[in-house]
Design a protein around this motif. Sequence first.
Motif, PDB file in Angstrom:
ATOM      1  N   MET A   1       4.704  16.646   2.180  1.00  8.85           N
ATOM      2  CA  MET A   1       3.632  16.344   3.000  1.00  8.85           C
ATOM      3  C   MET A   1       2.576  16.857   1.906  1.00  8.85           C
ATOM      4  O   MET A   1       2.299  17.683   1.350  1.00  8.85           O
ATOM      5  CB  MET A   1       3.421  17.060   4.105  1.00  8.85           C
ATOM      6  CG  MET A   1       2.273  16.679   4.808  1.00  8.85           C
ATOM      7  SD  MET A   1       1.997  17.759   6.364  1.00  8.85           S
ATOM      8  CE  MET A   1       3.482  17.561   7.491  1.00  8.85           C
ATOM      9  N   SER A   2       1.432  15.756   1.664  1.00 15.47           N
ATOM     10  CA  SER A   2       0.193  15.910   0.863  1.00 15.47           C
ATOM     11  C   SER A   2      -0.995  16.575   1.855  1.00 15.47           C
ATOM     12  O   SER A   2      -0.969  16.577   3.111  1.00 15.47           O
ATOM     13  CB  SER A   2      -0.170  14.720   0.141  1.00 15.47           C
ATOM     14  OG  SER A   2      -0.648  14.072   1.081  1.00 15.47           O
ATOM     15  N   LEU A   3      -1.632  17.377   1.110  1.00 17.54           N
ATOM     16  CA  LEU A   3      -2.862  17.967   1.640  1.00 17.54           C
ATOM     17  C   LEU A   3      -3.904  16.632   2.086  1.00 17.54           C
ATOM     18  O   LEU A   3      -3.866  15.639   1.406  1.00 17.54           O
ATOM     19  CB  LEU A   3      -3.745  18.877   0.913  1.00 17.54           C
ATOM     20  CG  LEU A   3      -2.817  20.145   0.731  1.00 17.54           C
ATOM     21  CD1 LEU A   3      -3.617  20.996  -0.347  1.00 17.54           C
ATOM     22  CD2 LEU A   3      -2.435  20.773   1.888  1.00 17.54           C
ATOM     23  N   PHE A   4      -4.521  16.734   3.434  1.00 23.94           N
ATOM     24  CA  PHE A   4      -5.389  15.542   3.469  1.00 23.94           C
ATOM     25  C   PHE A   4      -6.708  15.753   2.650  1.00 23.94           C
ATOM     26  O   PHE A   4      -7.451  16.720   2.628  1.00 23.94           O
ATOM     27  CB  PHE A   4      -5.931  15.762   5.033  1.00 23.94           C
ATOM     28  CG  PHE A   4      -6.596  14.446   5.687  1.00 23.94           C
ATOM     29  CD1 PHE A   4      -5.794  13.118   5.452  1.00 23.94           C
ATOM     30  CD2 PHE A   4      -7.841  14.591   6.191  1.00 23.94           C
ATOM     31  CE1 PHE A   4      -6.375  12.257   5.986  1.00 23.94           C
ATOM     32  CE2 PHE A   4      -8.364  13.344   6.606  1.00 23.94           C
ATOM     33  CZ  PHE A   4      -7.785  12.109   6.752  1.00 23.94           C
ATOM     34  N   ASN A   5      -7.064  14.643   1.752  1.00 20.10           N
ATOM     35  CA  ASN A   5      -7.802  15.044   0.680  1.00 20.10           C
ATOM     36  C   ASN A   5      -9.278  14.840   0.773  1.00 20.10           C
ATOM     37  O   ASN A   5      -9.861  13.823   0.568  1.00 20.10           O
ATOM     38  CB  ASN A   5      -7.179  13.846  -0.465  1.00 20.10           C
ATOM     39  CG  ASN A   5      -7.774  14.294  -1.910  1.00 20.10           C
ATOM     40  OD1 ASN A   5      -8.356  15.178  -2.279  1.00 20.10           O
ATOM     41  ND2 ASN A   5      -7.522  13.149  -2.732  1.00 20.10           N
ATOM     42  N   VAL A   6      -9.875  15.754   1.417  1.00 22.52           N
ATOM     43  CA  VAL A   6     -11.295  15.746   1.568  1.00 22.52           C
ATOM     44  C   VAL A   6     -12.120  16.478   0.802  1.00 22.52           C
ATOM     45  O   VAL A   6     -13.420  16.418   0.920  1.00 22.52           O
ATOM     46  CB  VAL A   6     -11.642  16.028   3.135  1.00 22.52           C
ATOM     47  CG1 VAL A   6     -11.060  15.143   4.109  1.00 22.52           C
ATOM     48  CG2 VAL A   6     -11.072  17.524   3.757  1.00 22.52           C
ATOM     49  N   TYR A   7     -11.647  17.353   0.049  1.00 22.36           N
ATOM     50  CA  TYR A   7     -12.411  18.081  -0.774  1.00 22.36           C
ATOM     51  C   TYR A   7     -12.280  17.805  -2.301  1.00 22.36           C
ATOM     52  O   TYR A   7     -11.293  17.813  -2.930  1.00 22.36           O
ATOM     53  CB  TYR A   7     -11.844  19.731  -0.610  1.00 22.36           C
ATOM     54  CG  TYR A   7     -12.052  20.141   0.618  1.00 22.36           C
ATOM     55  CD1 TYR A   7     -13.331  20.619   1.253  1.00 22.36           C
ATOM     56  CD2 TYR A   7     -10.808  20.502   1.420  1.00 22.36           C
ATOM     57  CE1 TYR A   7     -13.420  21.026   2.515  1.00 22.36           C
ATOM     58  CE2 TYR A   7     -10.903  20.910   2.680  1.00 22.36           C
ATOM     59  CZ  TYR A   7     -12.205  21.327   3.268  1.00 22.36           C
ATOM     60  OH  TYR A   7     -12.034  21.782   4.490  1.00 22.36           O
ATOM     61  N   PRO A   8     -13.373  17.439  -3.042  1.00 24.90           N
ATOM     62  CA  PRO A   8     -13.350  17.568  -4.479  1.00 24.90           C
ATOM     63  C   PRO A   8     -13.130  18.718  -5.138  1.00 24.90           C
ATOM     64  O   PRO A   8     -14.002  19.547  -5.047  1.00 24.90           O
ATOM     65  CB  PRO A   8     -14.874  17.058  -4.873  1.00 24.90           C
ATOM     66  CG  PRO A   8     -15.652  17.202  -3.558  1.00 24.90           C
ATOM     67  CD  PRO A   8     -14.857  17.543  -2.386  1.00 24.90           C
ATOM     68  N   LEU A   9     -11.964  18.791  -5.760  1.00 24.34           N
ATOM     69  CA  LEU A   9     -11.660  20.286  -6.045  1.00 24.34           C
ATOM     70  C   LEU A   9     -11.934  20.402  -7.580  1.00 24.34           C
ATOM     71  O   LEU A   9     -11.703  19.505  -8.409  1.00 24.34           O
ATOM     72  CB  LEU A   9     -10.234  20.399  -6.048  1.00 24.34           C
ATOM     73  CG  LEU A   9      -9.610  20.310  -4.529  1.00 24.34           C
ATOM     74  CD1 LEU A   9      -8.177  20.547  -4.407  1.00 24.34           C
ATOM     75  CD2 LEU A   9     -10.178  21.501  -3.478  1.00 24.34           C
ATOM     76  N   ASN A  10     -12.490  21.837  -7.899  1.00 25.19           N
ATOM     77  CA  ASN A  10     -12.468  22.200  -9.384  1.00 25.19           C
ATOM     78  C   ASN A  10     -10.828  22.495  -9.652  1.00 25.19           C
ATOM     79  O   ASN A  10     -10.028  23.091  -8.744  1.00 25.19           O
ATOM     80  CB  ASN A  10     -13.033  23.611  -9.474  1.00 25.19           C
ATOM     81  CG  ASN A  10     -14.608  23.514  -9.301  1.00 25.19           C
ATOM     82  OD1 ASN A  10     -15.053  22.761 -10.086  1.00 25.19           O
ATOM     83  ND2 ASN A  10     -15.248  24.295  -8.515  1.00 25.19           N
ATOM     84  N   PRO A  11     -10.136  22.057 -10.894  1.00 21.94           N
ATOM     85  CA  PRO A  11      -8.821  22.202 -10.997  1.00 21.94           C
ATOM     86  C   PRO A  11      -8.707  23.772 -11.268  1.00 21.94           C
ATOM     87  O   PRO A  11      -8.004  24.204 -12.639  1.00 21.94           O
ATOM     88  CB  PRO A  11      -8.528  21.284 -12.304  1.00 21.94           C
ATOM     89  CG  PRO A  11      -9.787  21.311 -12.980  1.00 21.94           C
ATOM     90  CD  PRO A  11     -11.071  21.569 -12.019  1.00 21.94           C
ATOM     91  N   ILE A  12      -8.788  24.542 -10.619  1.00 22.31           N
ATOM     92  CA  ILE A  12      -8.599  25.965 -10.798  1.00 22.31           C
ATOM     93  C   ILE A  12      -8.183  26.521  -9.559  1.00 22.31           C
ATOM     94  O   ILE A  12      -8.625  26.392  -8.257  1.00 22.31           O
ATOM     95  CB  ILE A  12      -9.918  26.878 -11.028  1.00 22.31           C
ATOM     96  CG1 ILE A  12     -10.636  26.115 -12.177  1.00 22.31           C
ATOM     97  CG2 ILE A  12      -9.790  28.340 -11.222  1.00 22.31           C
ATOM     98  CD1 ILE A  12     -12.038  26.658 -12.470  1.00 22.31           C
ATOM     99  N   ALA A  13      -6.976  27.496  -9.644  1.00 19.71           N
ATOM    100  CA  ALA A  13      -6.249  27.982  -8.452  1.00 19.71           C
ATOM    101  C   ALA A  13      -6.683  29.645  -8.401  1.00 19.71           C
ATOM    102  O   ALA A  13      -6.078  30.382  -9.322  1.00 19.71           O
ATOM    103  CB  ALA A  13      -4.567  27.902  -8.663  1.00 19.71           C
ATOM    104  N   ILE A  14      -7.317  29.987  -7.655  1.00 19.88           N
ATOM    105  CA  ILE A  14      -7.903  31.337  -7.732  1.00 19.88           C
ATOM    106  C   ILE A  14      -6.774  32.202  -6.722  1.00 19.88           C
ATOM    107  O   ILE A  14      -6.701  31.782  -5.698  1.00 19.88           O
ATOM    108  CB  ILE A  14      -9.466  31.347  -6.815  1.00 19.88           C
ATOM    109  CG1 ILE A  14     -10.395  30.775  -7.803  1.00 19.88           C
ATOM    110  CG2 ILE A  14      -9.530  33.049  -6.815  1.00 19.88           C
ATOM    111  CD1 ILE A  14     -10.572  31.427  -9.151  1.00 19.88           C
ATOM    112  N   THR A  15      -6.290  33.217  -7.343  1.00 17.14           N
ATOM    113  CA  THR A  15      -5.098  33.910  -6.551  1.00 17.14           C
ATOM    114  C   THR A  15      -5.571  35.396  -6.369  1.00 17.14           C
ATOM    115  O   THR A  15      -4.757  36.100  -5.755  1.00 17.14           O
ATOM    116  CB  THR A  15      -3.899  33.657  -7.451  1.00 17.14           C
ATOM    117  OG1 THR A  15      -4.129  34.187  -8.636  1.00 17.14           O
ATOM    118  CG2 THR A  15      -3.381  32.447  -7.330  1.00 17.14           C
TER     119      THR A  15
END
Length: 383
Positions: A1-15
Motif C-alpha cells: 500500500m502506498s502513502l496518500f501523497n499529499v505532502y511535497p517531501l524533502n528526500p531526507i528521513a529523520i530518525t
Amino acid sequence: MSLFNVYPLNPIAITKAAGSRVWDDKGQEYLDMYGGHAVISIGHTQPHWVKRIEDQLHAIAFYSNSVIMPIQEELAKALNEISGKKDFQLFLCNSGAEANENALKLASFHTGRKKIIAFKKSFHGRTSLAVAATDNPSIVAPVNETNNIIFLPFNDIAALETCFASNGSEIAAVIIEGIQGVAGIHEASDAFLQAIRKACDAHGAVYIADSVQCGYGRSGQFFAHDHAGVNADIYSMAKGMGNGFPIGGILIAPHIQPKFGMLGTTFGGNPLACAAALAVIEVMQKENLIKAAEEKGTFLINALKNTEGVKAVRGRGLMIGFEMEAGLEDIRKVLLNDLKIFTGEAKPNVVRLLPSLAITMEDINLFLTGLNSAIQRLKQNAA
Ligand SMILES: Cc1ncc(COP(=O)(O)O)c(C=O)c1O
C-alpha cells in the motif's frame, strides 16, 4: 500500500533528534531552526519530557472522558498559572484545527449566532469550520464552503468597525492569529487587537485568539495577544503544547458556561498527552523559556536586520520571518543541502524560523554563520 501523497517531501528521513539537532538515517546531523513546524517548544527528546511520558505509560496510557482524570486538573492548574489567565476553563483536544473547530462551535453555542469574522491570509486548520475560516480557497472543499465567514483585511480597524456596525447582532466570533504564521509572519497590531476586544464587547461577540502557532511562549509572552494588553474570550493552542506529543486545547473565559455534551472527544485530554503537556510547562518554568524566547529572538531579529542580502525581517521572539534580496531566493535549498540547516517557509518567498525555545546561543550563532555562507555561495554562483 502506498502513502496518500499529499505532502511535497524533502528526500531526507529523520530518525533521531535531541535538543535543536536532528539526524537522518545515514547519520548526517542537521540544525533544526524549523522546530518541526513550531512544534518543538522545549527541545527534541528533552529528558524530563521523555521521563514524564514514560512514567505515565507505566501507570495508565488511556481512559475515556467518562471518569475523573486528576492529571487533566493538574494541567488546567498549571496552564492557569503559566498563562496568567487565572479563572479560565480548559477543554482538551488533539490538534490545532480541532482546537479552532471547538472554539468556533462554542462561540456559536454561546451567542446563538452564525457569522464569523476572519482575516485575509489567515490559516486556522483543515477541518470543516476551521478551513472555512482559512483564507485559502485551494484547501476548502465544496462541502466546507459557507456564507457564514466574513473575511476582512488584516490590521484594518475601519473595516472591522464598519462590519460590526452593519452586522454586529449576527457576529458570533472574531478569530485572529496574534502573529499570522502561514501567511509569512505578520503581526496583528496592538491597536487592532484592542479594537477587536472593544467591538466584541460592544456587540456581544466572542474574541478567539488562535494561538496554535504564535502561542505557548514562542513570541516572548505566553500568548502573542498578550503583547496588546487584552484578554481574548477563547485561546486555541496546540503545536508547542506537547513538544511533539499530539495535544490541543482551548482556554475559555469564565463567562462562557459549559453544558453536558456541548463539546466532546474520545482522545482529547488522555493521560499520556497531559503528561507530555505538563512536562512542557515544567521545563518552560524551570528554564525560564518564555523570557529566553524574547531575548534570543530579539538578538536573532537584530542580527538578521544587519545581514546583507536579507530584507523584510518580521516577527517577535522565536517566531521570525524574513525575505531575501533578488538572486538569493534559493537560500533555503542551500541551507538545507549544503549547510545542513532546516528552516521553514511561507509562500512565495519567506524563510520562517520557528526553533525550539530552548535553542542555545551557540546554535543561533551557528545558524547566522551558516546563513552568511549560504549567501556568499549564492552570490559566487551568480557571479
Ligand atoms: C495558526 C494556526 N492555526 C491552526 C493550525 C492547525 O493546526 P493543526 O495542523 O494541528 O491542525 C495551524 C497549523 O499550522 C496554525 O498555524
